[in-house]
Design a protein around this motif. Structure first.
Motif, PDB file in Angstrom:
ATOM      1  N   ARG A 237       0.828  -1.211   0.000  1.00 50.45           N
ATOM      2  CA  ARG A 237       0.000   0.000   0.000  1.00 50.45           C
ATOM      3  C   ARG A 237       0.859   1.256   0.000  1.00 50.45           C
ATOM      4  O   ARG A 237       0.550   2.234  -0.706  1.00 50.45           O
ATOM      5  N   ALA A 238       1.941   1.252   0.767  1.00 50.79           N
ATOM      6  CA  ALA A 238       2.837   2.417   0.799  1.00 50.79           C
ATOM      7  C   ALA A 238       3.507   2.623  -0.549  1.00 50.79           C
ATOM      8  O   ALA A 238       3.621   3.757  -1.043  1.00 50.79           O
ATOM      9  N   ILE A 239       3.952   1.539  -1.175  1.00 53.28           N
ATOM     10  CA  ILE A 239       4.585   1.643  -2.496  1.00 53.28           C
ATOM     11  C   ILE A 239       3.611   2.201  -3.511  1.00 53.28           C
ATOM     12  O   ILE A 239       3.961   3.090  -4.309  1.00 53.28           O
ATOM     13  N   CYS A 240       2.388   1.698  -3.505  1.00 53.55           N
ATOM     14  CA  CYS A 240       1.393   2.173  -4.478  1.00 53.55           C
ATOM     15  C   CYS A 240       1.050   3.641  -4.254  1.00 53.55           C
ATOM     16  O   CYS A 240       0.818   4.382  -5.215  1.00 53.55           O
ATOM     17  N   PHE A 241       1.023   4.063  -2.996  1.00 49.42           N
ATOM     18  CA  PHE A 241       0.808   5.490  -2.728  1.00 49.42           C
ATOM     19  C   PHE A 241       1.915   6.327  -3.349  1.00 49.42           C
ATOM     20  O   PHE A 241       1.659   7.306  -4.063  1.00 49.42           O
ATOM     21  N   LEU A 242       3.163   5.955  -3.109  1.00 49.04           N
ATOM     22  CA  LEU A 242       4.285   6.729  -3.636  1.00 49.04           C
ATOM     23  C   LEU A 242       4.336   6.703  -5.161  1.00 49.04           C
ATOM     24  O   LEU A 242       4.840   7.641  -5.779  1.00 49.04           O
ATOM     25  N   ALA A 243       3.807   5.649  -5.765  1.00 49.51           N
ATOM     26  CA  ALA A 243       3.812   5.535  -7.225  1.00 49.51           C
ATOM     27  C   ALA A 243       2.680   6.303  -7.887  1.00 49.51           C
ATOM     28  O   ALA A 243       2.719   6.544  -9.095  1.00 49.51           O
ATOM     29  N   GLY A 244       1.671   6.692  -7.105  1.00 48.82           N
ATOM     30  CA  GLY A 244       0.469   7.277  -7.674  1.00 48.82           C
ATOM     31  C   GLY A 244       0.407   8.789  -7.596  1.00 48.82           C
ATOM     32  O   GLY A 244       1.281   9.450  -7.027  1.00 48.82           O
ATOM     33  N   ASP A 245      -0.665   9.334  -8.140  1.00 50.61           N
ATOM     34  CA  ASP A 245      -0.830  10.782  -8.226  1.00 50.61           C
ATOM     35  C   ASP A 245      -1.032  11.458  -6.876  1.00 50.61           C
ATOM     36  O   ASP A 245      -0.766  12.659  -6.736  1.00 50.61           O
ATOM     37  N   ASP A 246      -1.525  10.739  -5.884  1.00 52.29           N
ATOM     38  CA  ASP A 246      -1.694  11.347  -4.565  1.00 52.29           C
ATOM     39  C   ASP A 246      -0.352  11.750  -3.958  1.00 52.29           C
ATOM     40  O   ASP A 246      -0.303  12.562  -3.036  1.00 52.29           O
ATOM     41  N   ALA A 247       0.738  11.177  -4.473  1.00 48.99           N
ATOM     42  CA  ALA A 247       2.088  11.545  -4.034  1.00 48.99           C
ATOM     43  C   ALA A 247       2.791  12.369  -5.113  1.00 48.99           C
ATOM     44  O   ALA A 247       4.018  12.346  -5.212  1.00 48.99           O
ATOM     45  N   GLY A 248       2.019  13.109  -5.886  1.00 49.74           N
ATOM     46  CA  GLY A 248       2.564  13.833  -7.033  1.00 49.74           C
ATOM     47  C   GLY A 248       3.588  14.901  -6.707  1.00 49.74           C
ATOM     48  O   GLY A 248       4.350  15.315  -7.588  1.00 49.74           O
ATOM     49  N   PHE A 249       3.646  15.367  -5.455  1.00 51.58           N
ATOM     50  CA  PHE A 249       4.650  16.358  -5.062  1.00 51.58           C
ATOM     51  C   PHE A 249       5.585  15.783  -4.003  1.00 51.58           C
ATOM     52  O   PHE A 249       6.190  16.501  -3.217  1.00 51.58           O
ATOM     53  N   VAL A 250       5.699  14.462  -4.012  1.00 50.79           N
ATOM     54  CA  VAL A 250       6.560  13.773  -3.054  1.00 50.79           C
ATOM     55  C   VAL A 250       7.736  13.161  -3.803  1.00 50.79           C
ATOM     56  O   VAL A 250       7.542  12.343  -4.708  1.00 50.79           O
ATOM     57  N   SER A 251       8.932  13.565  -3.442  1.00 46.63           N
ATOM     58  CA  SER A 251      10.127  12.995  -4.053  1.00 46.63           C
ATOM     59  C   SER A 251      11.294  13.101  -3.073  1.00 46.63           C
ATOM     60  O   SER A 251      11.284  13.947  -2.169  1.00 46.63           O
ATOM     61  N   ALA A 252      12.274  12.224  -3.236  1.00 47.02           N
ATOM     62  CA  ALA A 252      13.476  12.171  -2.398  1.00 47.02           C
ATOM     63  C   ALA A 252      13.171  11.760  -0.959  1.00 47.02           C
ATOM     64  O   ALA A 252      13.969  12.025  -0.054  1.00 47.02           O
ATOM     65  N   GLN A 253      12.058  11.085  -0.758  1.00 47.19           N
ATOM     66  CA  GLN A 253      11.655  10.695   0.588  1.00 47.19           C
ATOM     67  C   GLN A 253      11.906   9.214   0.847  1.00 47.19           C
ATOM     68  O   GLN A 253      11.806   8.388  -0.049  1.00 47.19           O
ATOM     69  N   VAL A 254      12.208   8.905   2.102  1.00 49.34           N
ATOM     70  CA  VAL A 254      12.289   7.526   2.556  1.00 49.34           C
ATOM     71  C   VAL A 254      11.188   7.346   3.596  1.00 49.34           C
ATOM     72  O   VAL A 254      11.256   7.903   4.694  1.00 49.34           O
ATOM     73  N   MET A 255      10.157   6.597   3.239  1.00 47.37           N
ATOM     74  CA  MET A 255       9.010   6.402   4.120  1.00 47.37           C
ATOM     75  C   MET A 255       9.220   5.136   4.954  1.00 47.37           C
ATOM     76  O   MET A 255       9.240   4.035   4.427  1.00 47.37           O
ATOM     77  N   THR A 256       9.392   5.302   6.263  1.00 40.82           N
ATOM     78  CA  THR A 256       9.475   4.137   7.126  1.00 40.82           C
ATOM     79  C   THR A 256       8.075   3.566   7.318  1.00 40.82           C
ATOM     80  O   THR A 256       7.136   4.288   7.664  1.00 40.82           O
ATOM     81  N   VAL A 257       7.938   2.273   7.074  1.00 44.25           N
ATOM     82  CA  VAL A 257       6.659   1.580   7.226  1.00 44.25           C
ATOM     83  C   VAL A 257       6.918   0.469   8.237  1.00 44.25           C
ATOM     84  O   VAL A 257       7.262  -0.652   7.886  1.00 44.25           O
ATOM     85  N   ASP A 258       6.766   0.818   9.515  1.00 47.75           N
ATOM     86  CA  ASP A 258       7.319  -0.026  10.571  1.00 47.75           C
ATOM     87  C   ASP A 258       6.499  -0.048  11.845  1.00 47.75           C
ATOM     88  O   ASP A 258       6.973  -0.512  12.879  1.00 47.75           O
ATOM     89  N   GLY A 259       5.276   0.472  11.794  1.00 49.30           N
ATOM     90  CA  GLY A 259       4.443   0.482  12.992  1.00 49.30           C
ATOM     91  C   GLY A 259       4.952   1.379  14.089  1.00 49.30           C
ATOM     92  O   GLY A 259       4.475   1.333  15.219  1.00 49.30           O
ATOM     93  N   GLY A 260       5.962   2.222  13.761  1.00 46.91           N
ATOM     94  CA  GLY A 260       6.499   3.167  14.733  1.00 46.91           C
ATOM     95  C   GLY A 260       7.715   2.688  15.499  1.00 46.91           C
ATOM     96  O   GLY A 260       8.234   3.411  16.355  1.00 46.91           O
ATOM     97  N   ILE A 261       8.224   1.491  15.180  1.00 46.68           N
ATOM     98  CA  ILE A 261       9.281   0.897  16.008  1.00 46.68           C
ATOM     99  C   ILE A 261      10.626   1.629  15.896  1.00 46.68           C
ATOM    100  O   ILE A 261      11.390   1.709  16.874  1.00 46.68           O
ATOM    101  N   THR A 262      10.916   2.218  14.736  1.00 42.83           N
ATOM    102  CA  THR A 262      12.249   2.782  14.531  1.00 42.83           C
ATOM    103  C   THR A 262      12.500   4.043  15.351  1.00 42.83           C
ATOM    104  O   THR A 262      13.593   4.218  15.893  1.00 42.83           O
ATOM    105  N   PHE A 263      11.518   4.893  15.436  1.00 42.06           N
ATOM    106  CA  PHE A 263      11.725   6.193  16.061  1.00 42.06           C
ATOM    107  C   PHE A 263      11.030   6.347  17.405  1.00 42.06           C
ATOM    108  O   PHE A 263      10.742   7.461  17.838  1.00 42.06           O
TER     109      PHE A 263
END
Length: 256
Positions: free
Chosen positions: A227-253
C-alpha cells in the motif's frame, strides 16, 4: 446510473523487480487491482507464472518478465523490452534483493558480491534504464525498497545494513537529478516483515520481542508495504520525491 470510479493507477505501466513472492508479489497484485499493467519480474519462472495467473484471474493485466536484473545488461533487457512491448513505462519498483546475514569474521566475498549486485547495483541500473524510457513530459515514479536496517542496525548485518543505507542515498541523489524530467524517486523502509525469504532469520521469541517494541502492537505485512509503495507511485504523491518512508508500525523512532 453512476460511472464506476477511476482506478488510481489506470493506464499506468509498471515493472516490479523480484515480484514472484513477498513484498514484490503483494505490490504486483495491488497495482494490478488499481488498474496498472504490471510486469512481474523474477528468476523463478513458476513463481512469475503463478502471480501473472492470479492477477489475470482477478481481472487485471500482467506480463511475465523473467530476466536476471542483477547486471546492467539484464536490467536493460527486462525494462526496455517490457516498455517497448507496452509502449510506455510509468512506474518502476526496485524490490529485488538477496540477503544473507553474517558476522564480521564470516563475511564472504561471493556473498557480499551477490548482495551488492542484486540489492544495490541493480537499483542504479534500473533507475538508469527507467530514465531512458520514461516520457520526458509525462514523467514517472520510481520506488526503491530500502529497510529500517539502513537507519538502525543489528549484529550480523554489516553488508545488508550498508546496502539499505546506500539505497536511501541512491534514492535522494536520483530524485535530485531526475526531478527536472518529472520523475519522482522515493523509497520505502519496512521493518521486519514476514515473508518466505525472511523465515530463516525469524523465530517466535524474536517476533514476540518485536511486537512488544512496536507501538502499533503487531508485525507488518507485505500488504502494508504494498500500500505504501502504491501510494508513492500514484498521483496522490505527485509532489513527493526524495523521501524515505518508514513503514514499521512506529518501532524505529520510538522507545517503548
Amino acid at each position: 446510473m453512476t460511472e464506476a470510479p477511476m482506478k488510481a493507477l489506470a493506464g499506468r505501466v509498471a515493472l516490479i523487480t523480484g515480484s514472484g513472492s513477498g513484498i514484490g508479489r503483494a505490490t504486483a497484485l495491488r497495482m494490478a487491482s488499481l488498474g496498472a499493467v504490471v510486469g512481474v519480474n523474477d528468476l523463478k519462472q513458476e513463481a512469475v507464472a503463478a502471480v501473472v495467473a492470479e492477477i489475470k484471474a482477478a481481472g487485471g493485466a500482467a506480463v511475465a518478465v523473467t530476466r536476471d536484473v542483477s547486471t546492467r545488461d539484464g536490467m536493460r533487457e527486462a525494462l526496455l523490452g517490457f516498455a517497448k512491448q507496452q509502449g510506455r513505462l510509468d512506474i518502476l519498483v526496485n524490490n529485488a534483493a538477496w540477503v544473507r546475514y553474517q558476522s564480521v569474521p564470516d563475511i564472504a566475498p561471493e556473498t557480499m558480491e551477490r548482495m551488492l549486485n542484486i540489492g544495490f547495483k541493480a537499483i542504479i541500473w534500473g533507475i538508469q534504464a527507467a530514465a531512458e524510457v520514461m516520457d520526458a513530459e509525462r514523467g514517472g515514479a520510481i520506488v526503491n525498497v530500502a529497510s529500517v536496517a539502513g537507519l538502525v542496525s543489528a549484529k550480523n548485518s554489516i553488508v545488508y545494513s550498508g546496502i539499505k543505507a546506500g539505497v536511501m542515498g541512491i534514492t535522494r541523489a536520483a530524485a535530485a537529478e531526475l526531478g527536472a524530467r518529472n520523475i519522482r524517486v522515493n523509497a520505502v523502509a519496512p521493518s521486519a516483515i514476514p515473508t518466505e525469504g525472511t523465515m530463516r532469520n525469524r523465530n517466535a521469541e524474536l517476533d514476540a520481542r518485536r511486537v512488544a517494541r512496536t507501538p502499533l502492537g503487531r508485525l507488518g505485512t507485505v500488504e502494508d508495504i504494498a500500500r505504501a509503495i502504491c501510494f508513492l507511485a500514484g498521483d496522490d504523491a505527485g509532489f513527493v520525491s526524495a523521501q524515505v518512508m518508514t513503514v514499521d508500525g512506529g518501532i524505529t523512532f520510538t522507545n517503548i
